[in-house]
Design a protein around this motif. Structure first.
Motif, mmCIF file in Angstrom:
data_model
loop_
_atom_site.group_PDB
_atom_site.id
_atom_site.type_symbol
_atom_site.label_atom_id
_atom_site.label_comp_id
_atom_site.label_asym_id
_atom_site.label_seq_id
_atom_site.Cartn_x
_atom_site.Cartn_y
_atom_site.Cartn_z
ATOM 1 N N HIS A 117 51.832 30.947 36.066
ATOM 2 C CA HIS A 117 51.714 31.438 37.441
ATOM 3 C C HIS A 117 52.938 32.270 37.830
ATOM 4 O O HIS A 117 52.823 33.240 38.593
ATOM 5 C CB HIS A 117 51.517 30.274 38.404
ATOM 6 C CG HIS A 117 50.143 29.655 38.321
ATOM 7 N ND1 HIS A 117 48.988 30.407 38.447
ATOM 8 C CD2 HIS A 117 49.742 28.375 38.123
ATOM 9 C CE1 HIS A 117 47.924 29.619 38.328
ATOM 10 N NE2 HIS A 117 48.363 28.382 38.125
ATOM 11 N N GLN A 142 44.801 36.278 31.736
ATOM 12 C CA GLN A 142 43.713 35.452 32.275
ATOM 13 C C GLN A 142 43.190 34.472 31.221
ATOM 14 O O GLN A 142 42.836 33.326 31.545
ATOM 15 C CB GLN A 142 42.577 36.342 32.784
ATOM 16 C CG GLN A 142 42.962 37.241 33.953
ATOM 17 C CD GLN A 142 43.639 36.485 35.089
ATOM 18 O OE1 GLN A 142 43.150 35.438 35.519
ATOM 19 N NE2 GLN A 142 44.758 37.008 35.567
ATOM 20 N N THR A 195 48.289 48.052 29.753
ATOM 21 C CA THR A 195 48.420 47.245 30.962
ATOM 22 C C THR A 195 47.162 46.408 31.184
ATOM 23 O O THR A 195 47.247 45.246 31.606
ATOM 24 C CB THR A 195 48.687 48.117 32.202
ATOM 25 O OG1 THR A 195 47.681 49.113 32.333
ATOM 26 C CG2 THR A 195 50.045 48.786 32.105
ATOM 27 N N GLU A 230 46.730 42.200 31.233
ATOM 28 C CA GLU A 230 46.009 41.504 32.306
ATOM 29 C C GLU A 230 44.935 40.585 31.746
ATOM 30 O O GLU A 230 44.823 39.408 32.138
ATOM 31 C CB GLU A 230 45.377 42.541 33.241
ATOM 32 C CG GLU A 230 44.520 41.952 34.346
ATOM 33 C CD GLU A 230 45.316 41.181 35.379
ATOM 34 O OE1 GLU A 230 44.782 40.190 35.914
ATOM 35 O OE2 GLU A 230 46.473 41.561 35.639
ATOM 36 N N ARG A 278 51.788 51.939 39.678
ATOM 37 C CA ARG A 278 51.013 52.739 40.626
ATOM 38 C C ARG A 278 51.855 53.859 41.227
ATOM 39 O O ARG A 278 51.344 54.933 41.526
ATOM 40 C CB ARG A 278 50.453 51.845 41.733
ATOM 41 C CG ARG A 278 49.283 50.985 41.279
ATOM 42 C CD ARG A 278 48.567 50.373 42.467
ATOM 43 N NE ARG A 278 49.383 49.371 43.151
ATOM 44 C CZ ARG A 278 49.418 48.080 42.812
ATOM 45 N NH1 ARG A 278 48.700 47.648 41.789
ATOM 46 N NH2 ARG A 278 50.165 47.239 43.487
ATOM 47 N N GLU A 316 52.343 35.576 36.296
ATOM 48 C CA GLU A 316 51.339 36.289 37.078
ATOM 49 C C GLU A 316 51.981 36.972 38.292
ATOM 50 O O GLU A 316 51.667 38.125 38.610
ATOM 51 C CB GLU A 316 50.260 35.308 37.531
ATOM 52 C CG GLU A 316 48.992 35.946 38.050
ATOM 53 C CD GLU A 316 47.909 34.927 38.336
ATOM 54 O OE1 GLU A 316 46.723 35.285 38.264
ATOM 55 O OE2 GLU A 316 48.253 33.763 38.658
ATOM 56 N N ALA A 317 52.903 36.273 38.962
ATOM 57 C CA ALA A 317 53.587 36.849 40.123
ATOM 58 C C ALA A 317 54.464 38.035 39.717
ATOM 59 O O ALA A 317 54.489 39.073 40.393
ATOM 60 C CB ALA A 317 54.427 35.776 40.814
ATOM 61 N N GLN A 318 55.188 37.884 38.612
ATOM 62 C CA GLN A 318 56.031 38.976 38.115
ATOM 63 C C GLN A 318 55.185 40.169 37.695
ATOM 64 O O GLN A 318 55.558 41.319 37.916
ATOM 65 C CB GLN A 318 56.877 38.481 36.940
ATOM 66 C CG GLN A 318 57.820 39.513 36.350
ATOM 67 C CD GLN A 318 58.963 39.872 37.291
ATOM 68 O OE1 GLN A 318 59.274 39.115 38.192
ATOM 69 N NE2 GLN A 318 59.574 41.016 37.079
ATOM 70 N N TRP A 319 54.033 39.900 37.109
ATOM 71 C CA TRP A 319 53.141 40.954 36.648
ATOM 72 C C TRP A 319 52.612 41.770 37.822
ATOM 73 O O TRP A 319 52.518 42.997 37.746
ATOM 74 C CB TRP A 319 51.998 40.348 35.850
ATOM 75 C CG TRP A 319 50.960 41.318 35.397
ATOM 76 C CD1 TRP A 319 49.633 41.322 35.715
ATOM 77 C CD2 TRP A 319 51.135 42.442 34.520
ATOM 78 N NE1 TRP A 319 48.980 42.363 35.108
ATOM 79 C CE2 TRP A 319 49.885 43.064 34.369
ATOM 80 C CE3 TRP A 319 52.244 42.971 33.862
ATOM 81 C CZ2 TRP A 319 49.709 44.191 33.578
ATOM 82 C CZ3 TRP A 319 52.068 44.106 33.077
ATOM 83 C CH2 TRP A 319 50.812 44.702 32.944
ATOM 84 N N ARG A 320 52.285 41.112 38.936
ATOM 85 C CA ARG A 320 51.812 41.838 40.112
ATOM 86 C C ARG A 320 52.892 42.798 40.609
ATOM 87 O O ARG A 320 52.603 43.927 41.005
ATOM 88 C CB ARG A 320 51.416 40.851 41.221
ATOM 89 C CG ARG A 320 50.089 40.156 40.982
ATOM 90 C CD ARG A 320 49.569 39.518 42.261
ATOM 91 N NE ARG A 320 50.465 38.477 42.764
ATOM 92 C CZ ARG A 320 50.363 37.186 42.455
ATOM 93 N NH1 ARG A 320 49.401 36.780 41.634
ATOM 94 N NH2 ARG A 320 51.198 36.309 42.959
ATOM 95 N N ARG A 323 53.091 45.824 38.175
ATOM 96 C CA ARG A 323 51.969 46.759 38.304
ATOM 97 C C ARG A 323 52.121 47.656 39.524
ATOM 98 O O ARG A 323 51.646 48.799 39.532
ATOM 99 C CB ARG A 323 50.640 46.000 38.370
ATOM 100 C CG ARG A 323 50.300 45.286 37.076
ATOM 101 C CD ARG A 323 48.820 45.136 36.869
ATOM 102 N NE ARG A 323 48.188 46.408 36.545
ATOM 103 C CZ ARG A 323 46.966 46.521 36.062
ATOM 104 N NH1 ARG A 323 46.234 45.441 35.826
ATOM 105 N NH2 ARG A 323 46.443 47.687 35.801
ATOM 106 N N ALA A 324 52.798 47.160 40.563
ATOM 107 C CA ALA A 324 53.061 48.006 41.724
ATOM 108 C C ALA A 324 53.910 49.210 41.327
ATOM 109 O O ALA A 324 53.719 50.323 41.827
ATOM 110 C CB ALA A 324 53.757 47.205 42.815
#
Length: 260
Positions: free
Chosen positions: A208, A191, A183, A187, A222, A211-215, A218-219
């Protein structure tokens, strides 16, 4: 079940795939060789989905298609191979592929899954070697972007594979540590791609969205810290990441074609 269905499917799709008929360019070879890395992980992910009963019907289709695509890509890359080193690396990967494919098309169970994951890692390393050799052969400045973007496709499937292995509690040491590692690799590479000077307005916009899908993905990772696993969500979001990165890899392939 799978072992009876796939050979016919594989033969038909291999014949229909354009890359199996015509010679491919350096840029196309970069893309296809990178795709082999992804398929090595996608096959294992689909196998685990079937075994763990996570969207099994979808996973069976993914497995069939992935096996067929790996075969057709291999034909195209073998016909392309411009150096003895690339040919030799392809043949090494082919030896592993024959064993891996046979196991992947059997009925999934926990015991066989351990061996399957070992073979998926072995095939990934061998496919990575092919990619590196082709990148060095091309000498293109844009080849690295095709490589890196294509590697993100692989990581999307590797992440899902490892997450499934952890949630199914396979008896393999270091799975959670490896999941954390990959993971972070995704990331960092994202970048690097965002900062690439070769980006066009279209690739920046697409990145971009990744990037939104990746956030969001990652949730979900967690949530697993307290053993509340969400494999259906992770396999779905990783699938979106795969197709987003596949589109970007094709865009970088076009940039590489223009630089040739």
């Amino acid at each position: 079940m799978l072992s009876r269905l796939v050979p016919t499917l594989l033969f038909g799709l291999a014949l229909l795939c354009p890359t199996a008929w015509a010679g491919i360019s350096d840029a196309e070879a970069m893309n296809l060789s990178g795709m082999q890395r992804m398929l090595s992980q996608r096959i294992a992910k689909s196998y685990l989905m079937i075994g763990a009963e996570v969207r099994s019907e979808v996973a069976i289709k993914q497995l069939d298609q992935s096996v067929a695509r790996f075969e057709s890509n291999f034909i195209a890359l073998s016909e392309y191979a411009p150096t003895p080193q690339i040919s030799a690396a392809l043949m090494t990967a082919s030896d592993t592929w024959q064993v891996y494919r046979e196991l992947a098309l059997t009925r999934p169970n926990r015991e066989q899954s351990v061996r399957l994951l070992q073979l998926s890692d072995q095939l990934l390393a061998q496919s990575e070697q092919v990619v590196q050799l082709i990148e060095r052969h091309t000498g293109s400045r844009s080849a690295h972007l095709v490589n890196l973007s294509g590697r993100q496709r692989m990581l999307s499937q590797r992440i899902a594979k490892l997450y499934l292995a952890v949630s199914w509690r396979l008896p393999i040491s270091g799975l959670e540590e490896e999941l954390l590692k990959v993971t972070e690799e995704f990331e960092v590479a994202l970048q690097v791609l965002l900062a690439a000077r070769q980006n066009t307005p279209q690739t920046r916009e697409a990145l971009h969205k990744v990037e939104a899908q990746w956030r969001f993905a990652r949730a979900g990772f967690r949530l697993s810290s307290d053993s509340r696993y969400v494999p259906t969500i992770i396999t779905t979001t990783s699938e979106t990441l795969l197709w987003q990165m596949d589109g970007l890899t094709s865009a970088y392939e076009k940039i590489m074609q223009q630089d040739a």
